[in-house]
Design an enzyme around this catalytic site. Sequence first.
Site, PDB file in Angstrom:
ATOM      1  N   HIS A   1      34.023  35.459 -25.093  1.00  0.00           N
ATOM      2  CA  HIS A   1      33.358  34.866 -24.159  1.00  0.00           C
ATOM      3  C   HIS A   1      33.261  33.258 -24.240  1.00  0.00           C
ATOM      4  O   HIS A   1      33.268  32.650 -23.162  1.00  0.00           O
ATOM      5  CB  HIS A   1      31.614  35.025 -24.545  1.00  0.00           C
ATOM      6  CG  HIS A   1      30.509  34.302 -23.659  1.00  0.00           C
ATOM      7  ND1 HIS A   1      30.504  34.542 -22.292  1.00  0.00           N
ATOM      8  CD2 HIS A   1      29.948  33.374 -24.008  1.00  0.00           C
ATOM      9  CE1 HIS A   1      29.386  33.699 -21.755  1.00  0.00           C
ATOM     10  NE2 HIS A   1      29.191  33.036 -22.843  1.00  0.00           N
TER      11      HIS A   1
ATOM     12  N   HIS B   1      28.409  37.774 -26.799  1.00  0.00           N
ATOM     13  CA  HIS B   1      28.529  36.519 -27.123  1.00  0.00           C
ATOM     14  C   HIS B   1      29.242  36.217 -28.341  1.00  0.00           C
ATOM     15  O   HIS B   1      29.211  35.570 -29.262  1.00  0.00           O
ATOM     16  CB  HIS B   1      27.265  36.016 -27.645  1.00  0.00           C
ATOM     17  CG  HIS B   1      26.323  35.656 -26.449  1.00  0.00           C
ATOM     18  ND1 HIS B   1      25.174  36.630 -25.973  1.00  0.00           N
ATOM     19  CD2 HIS B   1      26.384  34.651 -25.205  1.00  0.00           C
ATOM     20  CE1 HIS B   1      24.646  36.280 -24.710  1.00  0.00           C
ATOM     21  NE2 HIS B   1      25.150  35.005 -24.382  1.00  0.00           N
ATOM     22  N   ASN B   2      30.926  36.540 -28.112  1.00  0.00           N
ATOM     23  CA  ASN B   2      31.832  36.535 -29.026  1.00  0.00           C
ATOM     24  C   ASN B   2      32.931  35.455 -28.613  1.00  0.00           C
ATOM     25  O   ASN B   2      32.597  34.709 -27.684  1.00  0.00           O
ATOM     26  CB  ASN B   2      32.362  37.974 -29.257  1.00  0.00           C
ATOM     27  CG  ASN B   2      32.677  38.274 -27.604  1.00  0.00           C
ATOM     28  OD1 ASN B   2      33.131  37.591 -26.971  1.00  0.00           O
ATOM     29  ND2 ASN B   2      32.776  39.768 -27.836  1.00  0.00           N
ATOM     30  N   PHE B   3      33.830  35.335 -29.352  1.00  0.00           N
ATOM     31  CA  PHE B   3      34.959  34.371 -29.037  1.00  0.00           C
ATOM     32  C   PHE B   3      35.484  34.442 -27.595  1.00  0.00           C
ATOM     33  O   PHE B   3      35.835  33.322 -26.932  1.00  0.00           O
ATOM     34  CB  PHE B   3      36.070  34.480 -30.301  1.00  0.00           C
ATOM     35  CG  PHE B   3      37.169  33.519 -29.981  1.00  0.00           C
ATOM     36  CD1 PHE B   3      37.054  32.121 -29.906  1.00  0.00           C
ATOM     37  CD2 PHE B   3      38.485  34.091 -29.570  1.00  0.00           C
ATOM     38  CE1 PHE B   3      38.309  31.410 -29.724  1.00  0.00           C
ATOM     39  CE2 PHE B   3      39.720  33.453 -29.491  1.00  0.00           C
ATOM     40  CZ  PHE B   3      39.487  31.863 -29.353  1.00  0.00           C
TER      41      PHE B   3
ATOM     42  N   ASP C   1      29.283  29.190 -17.729  1.00  0.00           N
ATOM     43  CA  ASP C   1      28.495  30.173 -18.550  1.00  0.00           C
ATOM     44  C   ASP C   1      28.440  31.343 -17.912  1.00  0.00           C
ATOM     45  O   ASP C   1      28.629  32.564 -18.587  1.00  0.00           O
ATOM     46  CB  ASP C   1      27.530  29.402 -18.941  1.00  0.00           C
ATOM     47  CG  ASP C   1      26.711  30.147 -20.109  1.00  0.00           C
ATOM     48  OD1 ASP C   1      27.558  31.024 -20.820  1.00  0.00           O
ATOM     49  OD2 ASP C   1      25.618  29.906 -20.392  1.00  0.00           O
TER      50      ASP C   1
ATOM     51  N   HIS D   1      29.814  26.140 -26.910  1.00  0.00           N
ATOM     52  CA  HIS D   1      28.259  26.397 -26.325  1.00  0.00           C
ATOM     53  C   HIS D   1      27.532  27.683 -27.006  1.00  0.00           C
ATOM     54  O   HIS D   1      26.387  27.667 -26.770  1.00  0.00           O
ATOM     55  CB  HIS D   1      28.515  26.570 -24.797  1.00  0.00           C
ATOM     56  CG  HIS D   1      28.738  27.847 -24.301  1.00  0.00           C
ATOM     57  ND1 HIS D   1      29.879  28.533 -24.143  1.00  0.00           N
ATOM     58  CD2 HIS D   1      27.776  28.578 -24.038  1.00  0.00           C
ATOM     59  CE1 HIS D   1      29.829  29.566 -23.644  1.00  0.00           C
ATOM     60  NE2 HIS D   1      28.493  29.812 -23.489  1.00  0.00           N
ATOM     61  N   ASP D   2      28.300  28.591 -27.504  1.00  0.00           N
ATOM     62  CA  ASP D   2      27.628  29.733 -27.760  1.00  0.00           C
ATOM     63  C   ASP D   2      27.922  30.325 -29.241  1.00  0.00           C
ATOM     64  O   ASP D   2      27.811  31.337 -29.763  1.00  0.00           O
ATOM     65  CB  ASP D   2      27.857  30.934 -27.151  1.00  0.00           C
ATOM     66  CG  ASP D   2      26.943  31.107 -25.953  1.00  0.00           C
ATOM     67  OD1 ASP D   2      25.821  30.867 -26.085  1.00  0.00           O
ATOM     68  OD2 ASP D   2      27.336  31.871 -25.270  1.00  0.00           O
TER      69      ASP D   2
ATOM     70  N   GLN E   1      22.816  43.593 -11.900  1.00  0.00           N
ATOM     71  CA  GLN E   1      23.687  42.680 -10.853  1.00  0.00           C
ATOM     72  C   GLN E   1      23.170  42.064  -9.516  1.00  0.00           C
ATOM     73  O   GLN E   1      23.533  40.853  -9.149  1.00  0.00           O
ATOM     74  CB  GLN E   1      25.336  42.936 -10.896  1.00  0.00           C
ATOM     75  CG  GLN E   1      26.028  43.209 -12.076  1.00  0.00           C
ATOM     76  CD  GLN E   1      25.864  41.968 -13.072  1.00  0.00           C
ATOM     77  OE1 GLN E   1      24.779  41.782 -13.586  1.00  0.00           O
ATOM     78  NE2 GLN E   1      26.895  41.210 -13.130  1.00  0.00           N
TER      79      GLN E   1
HETATM   80  P1  5GP Z   1      24.493  32.559 -22.421  1.00  0.00           P
HETATM   81  O1  5GP Z   1      23.571  33.380 -23.238  1.00  0.00           O
HETATM   82  O2  5GP Z   1      25.803  33.285 -22.208  1.00  0.00           O
HETATM   83  O3  5GP Z   1      24.726  31.200 -22.985  1.00  0.00           O
HETATM   84  O4  5GP Z   1      23.667  32.253 -21.220  1.00  0.00           O
HETATM   85  C1  5GP Z   1      24.074  33.162 -19.778  1.00  0.00           C
HETATM   86  C2  5GP Z   1      22.853  34.278 -19.734  1.00  0.00           C
HETATM   87  O5  5GP Z   1      22.932  34.562 -18.527  1.00  0.00           O
HETATM   88  C3  5GP Z   1      23.322  35.552 -20.675  1.00  0.00           C
HETATM   89  O6  5GP Z   1      22.884  35.579 -21.917  1.00  0.00           O
HETATM   90  C4  5GP Z   1      22.591  36.539 -19.765  1.00  0.00           C
HETATM   91  O7  5GP Z   1      21.284  36.591 -19.901  1.00  0.00           O
HETATM   92  C5  5GP Z   1      22.837  35.909 -18.350  1.00  0.00           C
HETATM   93  N1  5GP Z   1      23.849  36.252 -17.772  1.00  0.00           N
HETATM   94  C6  5GP Z   1      25.057  36.009 -17.782  1.00  0.00           C
HETATM   95  N2  5GP Z   1      25.854  36.423 -16.844  1.00  0.00           N
HETATM   96  C7  5GP Z   1      25.310  37.756 -16.366  1.00  0.00           C
HETATM   97  C8  5GP Z   1      25.578  38.775 -15.478  1.00  0.00           C
HETATM   98  O8  5GP Z   1      26.651  39.071 -14.935  1.00  0.00           O
HETATM   99  N3  5GP Z   1      24.442  39.771 -15.287  1.00  0.00           N
HETATM  100  C9  5GP Z   1      23.244  39.516 -15.741  1.00  0.00           C
HETATM  101  N4  5GP Z   1      22.318  40.367 -15.495  1.00  0.00           N
HETATM  102  N5  5GP Z   1      22.877  38.558 -16.669  1.00  0.00           N
HETATM  103  C10 5GP Z   1      23.961  37.401 -16.959  1.00  0.00           C
HETATM  104 MN    MN Z   2      27.453  31.601 -23.049  1.00  0.00          MN
END
Ligand code: 5GP
Ligand code: MN
Length: 498
Positions: free
Chosen positions: A248, A244-246, A394, A284-285, A445
């Site tokens: 992202h 959750h960095n820049f 996202d 958003h993060d 995945q």
């Molecule tokens: P974010 O935290 O980025 O706002 O919300 C997205 C969340 O969805 C992530 O924290 C993570 O838990 C989940 N997520 C996003 N992309 C993936 C992915 O490719 N694989 C899995 N297993 N989880 C993901």
């Molecule tokens: Mn996010």
Amino acid sequence: MTTKIIHFQVNGKLEKAEFGSDCSAEEVTDLFRAAAEAGPHHVLKMYNREGTVMKISPRLEANGRESYYRLEVVASDLQGVAKASDLDDMEHRLQQLEIRVLQDVGGTPDTMSELKSHVDSFKRKLESVEHLSWIGLFKDDNGDQRLAMSPPKPRTPQLSSQEERQKVRRKFLNISSLQVTEEVRELLKTPIFDNWQWEEAEMLVLLQQMFTSLDFLTAFHIELEVLQNFLFEVYCHYNNIPFHNFQHGFCVTQMMYGLIWLTDVRNKLGRTDLFIMLTSALCHDLDHPGCNNVYQINAQTDLALRYNDISPLENHHCAVAFGILAKPECNILKNVSSEQYRHIRGGMIKCILATDMARHNEILNRFRSIQSVFDFSNKEHKEVLMNILLKVSDISNEARPMAVAEQWLDCLLQEFFNQSDTEKQKGLPVSPFMDRDKVSKPSSQTSFIRFVLLPLFSELIKLFPCLEQHILEPVRTALEYYSVMEEASRDEEAPTKP
Ligand code: 5GP
Ligand code: MN
């Protein structure tokens, strides 16, 4: 009750601690632990001017400013262990030995195989704790990094250093007047864009390009310098953590930008809505501490306390965004009417809060219920769509080319593992999908794609069929790829039939 004042030096700084005679030993130790930014597993030592170790307790003798003590974090229970790299040497020696034994005996004896598997498993374990370095568990090789581990709370993860950031700022401003080539401008509008090829200053220029090409500067009377200050502050407020960095924040914004160009929302939504979508994606993060809401709530962090366990992270990301906008030199909204400001603020809050995955089904079901009668002139319909577009952006890594997506998965798992390691260490519940002992790339995945991505993306595609080739097809390909991998690893694990 009397108050005791202790002067002491820690991490090169002179500090003063004050505590009442009624404090418990634990409270006094915690006070110094906090001052040293040490975690629960670190050992603290207090030395007087003669170099004698003093017991840290309420009875610690008060001193003057000139006769300050020295407080040191001397060890943690993870210190002193060999690093994974040290084991490479051991592994090499083992290989040499194996060659000789093979020559002499003609096969690898069982004891030798056992030894090898021990070394492997030890190495894996070490590599896994080395990941904790980002929260400061390990001392850096150069030795001048502080040995401080504190529970993740906002702004504690190591941010890129001040100097590093200023370098990025200078480079950004230097190159910001350069034209982004036609080829890159087109790539930016598609999910095939490869973020890994760009450094931070360049990404800031690309963000400037996105804001400019959507005419936001003209529509909202934004001065270029203010936009640049805003973008730079956003960059500074993302933490230096694995996922959750820049980068992202950038990728989510770029995907949103792509969705805006690939669909006709550009003509069907107003300029203000597009601005809300792109800016929400970017923010958003913000200041994500690297551990999710479940952790925040279980560990009763400051964020969970502040937001009463209600989407603590998303509330924080949004509050940080408006904190940046509150600085006049960064306020890209300073020239809009107060009514427009209220509308944009309300829209951004709704969009950012909707990224809490705990609300995934609620939002998807709302979209499902209106999808067949979707009306672009209906305010509520538009709001749900904007939430969905941000949610899609996202979690869209798997819609990117395999080589781009796989690196993101590594980052995500690293952050997950870091969280579950901390949870184990603190005796908090561990989410199975974050547990390094239970998760693999394919297992993570296949279920995420099947149960989260495909249902969400398919629903959006009903409204915008043109997106199928851009986001749904790559995700289906990724599912096939990971399913094959998962199958293969299952076969490997299954006992071989005689
Ligand atoms: P974010 O935290 O980025 O706002 O919300 C997205 C969340 O969805 C992530 O924290 C993570 O838990 C989940 N997520 C996003 N992309 C993936 C992915 O490719 N694989 C899995 N297993 N989880 C993901
Ligand atoms: Mn996010």
